[in-house]
Design an enzyme around this catalytic site. Sequence first.
Site, PDB file in Angstrom:
ATOM      1  N   THR A   1       0.853  -1.187   0.000  1.00  0.00           N
ATOM      2  CA  THR A   1       0.000   0.000   0.000  1.00  0.00           C
ATOM      3  C   THR A   1       0.886   1.233   0.000  1.00  0.00           C
ATOM      4  OG1 THR A   1       0.076   0.222   2.379  1.00  0.00           O
ATOM      5  CG2 THR A   1      -1.694  -1.108   1.480  1.00  0.00           C
TER       6      THR A   1
ATOM      7  N   GLU B   1      -6.033  -3.421   0.744  1.00  0.00           N
ATOM      8  CA  GLU B   1      -6.304  -4.396   1.811  1.00  0.00           C
ATOM      9  C   GLU B   1      -7.602  -5.164   1.589  1.00  0.00           C
ATOM     10  OE1 GLU B   1      -5.360  -1.303   2.157  1.00  0.00           O
ATOM     11  OE2 GLU B   1      -4.021  -0.987   3.869  1.00  0.00           O
TER      12      GLU B   1
ATOM     13  N   LYS C   1     -11.128  19.678  10.239  1.00  0.00           N
ATOM     14  CA  LYS C   1     -11.803  19.784  11.534  1.00  0.00           C
ATOM     15  C   LYS C   1     -11.840  21.252  11.925  1.00  0.00           C
ATOM     16  CE  LYS C   1     -12.579  16.905  15.463  1.00  0.00           C
ATOM     17  NZ  LYS C   1     -12.100  15.892  16.374  1.00  0.00           N
TER      18      LYS C   1
HETATM   19  P1  AMP Z   1      -5.497   2.036  -2.348  1.00  0.00           P
HETATM   20  O1  AMP Z   1      -5.221   1.024  -1.301  1.00  0.00           O
HETATM   21  O2  AMP Z   1      -4.262   2.719  -2.860  1.00  0.00           O
HETATM   22  O3  AMP Z   1      -6.331   1.474  -3.439  1.00  0.00           O
HETATM   23  O4  AMP Z   1      -6.336   3.212  -1.679  1.00  0.00           O
HETATM   24  C1  AMP Z   1      -7.526   2.948  -0.982  1.00  0.00           C
HETATM   25  C2  AMP Z   1      -8.180   4.234  -0.580  1.00  0.00           C
HETATM   26  O5  AMP Z   1      -8.646   4.941  -1.727  1.00  0.00           O
HETATM   27  C3  AMP Z   1      -9.405   4.044   0.248  1.00  0.00           C
HETATM   28  O6  AMP Z   1      -9.103   3.819   1.606  1.00  0.00           O
HETATM   29  C4  AMP Z   1     -10.144   5.361   0.037  1.00  0.00           C
HETATM   30  O7  AMP Z   1      -9.630   6.384   0.845  1.00  0.00           O
HETATM   31  C5  AMP Z   1      -9.822   5.671  -1.394  1.00  0.00           C
HETATM   32  N1  AMP Z   1     -10.935   5.259  -2.267  1.00  0.00           N
HETATM   33  C6  AMP Z   1     -11.051   4.122  -2.971  1.00  0.00           C
HETATM   34  N2  AMP Z   1     -12.193   4.097  -3.676  1.00  0.00           N
HETATM   35  C7  AMP Z   1     -12.842   5.251  -3.403  1.00  0.00           C
HETATM   36  C8  AMP Z   1     -14.095   5.823  -3.803  1.00  0.00           C
HETATM   37  N3  AMP Z   1     -14.897   5.224  -4.680  1.00  0.00           N
HETATM   38  N4  AMP Z   1     -14.428   7.024  -3.281  1.00  0.00           N
HETATM   39  C9  AMP Z   1     -13.625   7.676  -2.408  1.00  0.00           C
HETATM   40  N5  AMP Z   1     -12.439   7.193  -1.996  1.00  0.00           N
HETATM   41  C10 AMP Z   1     -12.044   5.994  -2.482  1.00  0.00           C
END
Ligand code: AMP
Length: 547
Positions: A180, A327, A436
Amino acid sequence: MHGLMMDVPLSIPSMIRRARRLYAHREIVSRRPDKSIHRTTYGELISRSARLAKALQRLGVREGVRVATLAWNHWRHVEAYYAIPSIGAVLHTLNLRLHPDDISYIAHHASDQVVLVDKVLWPLWEKCAARVGAKHVIVMTDDGLVPPGTLDYETLLAAEDDTFPFDDVAEDRAAAMCYTSGTTGQPKGVVYSHRSVVLHALGLGMVSSFGLSDRDVVLPVVPMFHVNAWGLPFACAMLGCGQVHPGPHLDAPSLLALFQDERVTLTAGVPTIWMGILAALDAAPGQWDLSHLQTMVVGGSAVPLAMIRGFQERHGLRIVHAWGMTETSPLGTVSQLPPELMDASPEDQYAYRARQGRPSPLVEIRARNETGIVPWDGTTMGELEVRGPWVAASYYQTDGPDDRFTADGWFRTGDIVTIDAGGCITIQDRAKDLVKSGGEWISSVALEGALMGHPDVAEAAVVAVPHAKWDERPLAVVVLREGRTFSEDALKAHLAGQFAKWWIPDAIVAVPSIPRTSAGKFLKTAIREQFAGHYGLTDTAARGSVS
Ligand code: AMP
């Protein structure tokens, strides 16, 4: 005592055997770096995968050994996807958009023994090689000319036959891993098992998620190094979908030409890619015949309502909004309209589809704030927690217990959501991106979506900026559409119609471009740093990192 049902392992080789028997003639098309098109079939590709499996075994790759790839989306990368887990080894996809220091750290942390590198990415790998200590580097190229000290992929394959049996592997074995980039501190490895990959592939086939079947031709724009291209290469093999891979060419005209020429039915990627595609379609409506394209799955960051509407109303194209994480393999929630909204107004339907949707079968959700598990009332914000058979239970070789995993078996996502009575989530923010103000939370995602709904605005990002009185106040940066002029007042007035007064950013600033992460999401840390003093404080109180 006999078991009740057969104890057949859920393993990747079983999916490959199925594709070889049932879909030998189904095509897999790739764009090469020189832009020419390469065509193969599951039959040929799996035969080459068998050779690769034997070649890797001959090089000493045994069960559990990590084999890395540093490659774009193309047929050889798919061969590696099928071969590496099938010998019990672990497919570790390296993110080529990361800095060489990060790639080196990740490859070293994973102890990658063999690395498969695209020749066009050799200059990048050269900057990492010395720090990784892989035993073998295999270069993937058409021309047979590889750097000294490396092995030529095609020569290795040519020396083997294709009699590899693709026997089952125990289902709880590691099959693949991705790191990640979404949290503070060092990247963390997520290891997928054969069982989780197979169940996740079934999940992608469900009509309530992507609805994949052998009638589909799938083009993953999402890179194969980002959560296994959302699991699509595995799901396609299991379900018999045709595959189209764009190689390094992710510009809108190259993708649109592939959608048209290869009659793509389903494609998937992050919103920034689709912003470019929508702009290209708007500039030349009718230039591409996209009549086969049924579904564009978009996720990875929030999809602005204006984008869903723009594709639908101006080009007849359907976006399916989904949420997930490295994850979660990544299928988490999918925004398909529920039956009670089938006859609702277009406005209500768009509003629903701009939310992140309901959890996939086998994925459970809940959200928690300081007072405990929040009610599903659509208004109370809390941190989303998930559990399911394709959700990580731990990170790869980290020191000590991780507070992202709760004692009762849930994963804390770091995403702040509301959940409505029907189980549909709306992502309000990343925990670390929340604004915030005076003790109250403001959703930057909601403000961004509204700003991107204004006709002058192409892209918008909202960040928290330190403020003497309110602790933090929102600030928006916007990239204007071509030919538009910037009016801060007009944009504030646009927001004032939709949000409480105290939600309106104190400043809206026009910028030429918004910095992006390796996954194409807005790099909010960089924006926060740039504007940290904008409201008069010098202490940046920098929080979080990239996501
Ligand atoms: P990654 O592990 O790099 O794919 O990132 C995951 C993160 O991307 C998630 O925890 C969210 O914060 C963000 N994310 C994924 N899909 C969406 C979505 N459809 N809308 C808003 N945030 C998203």
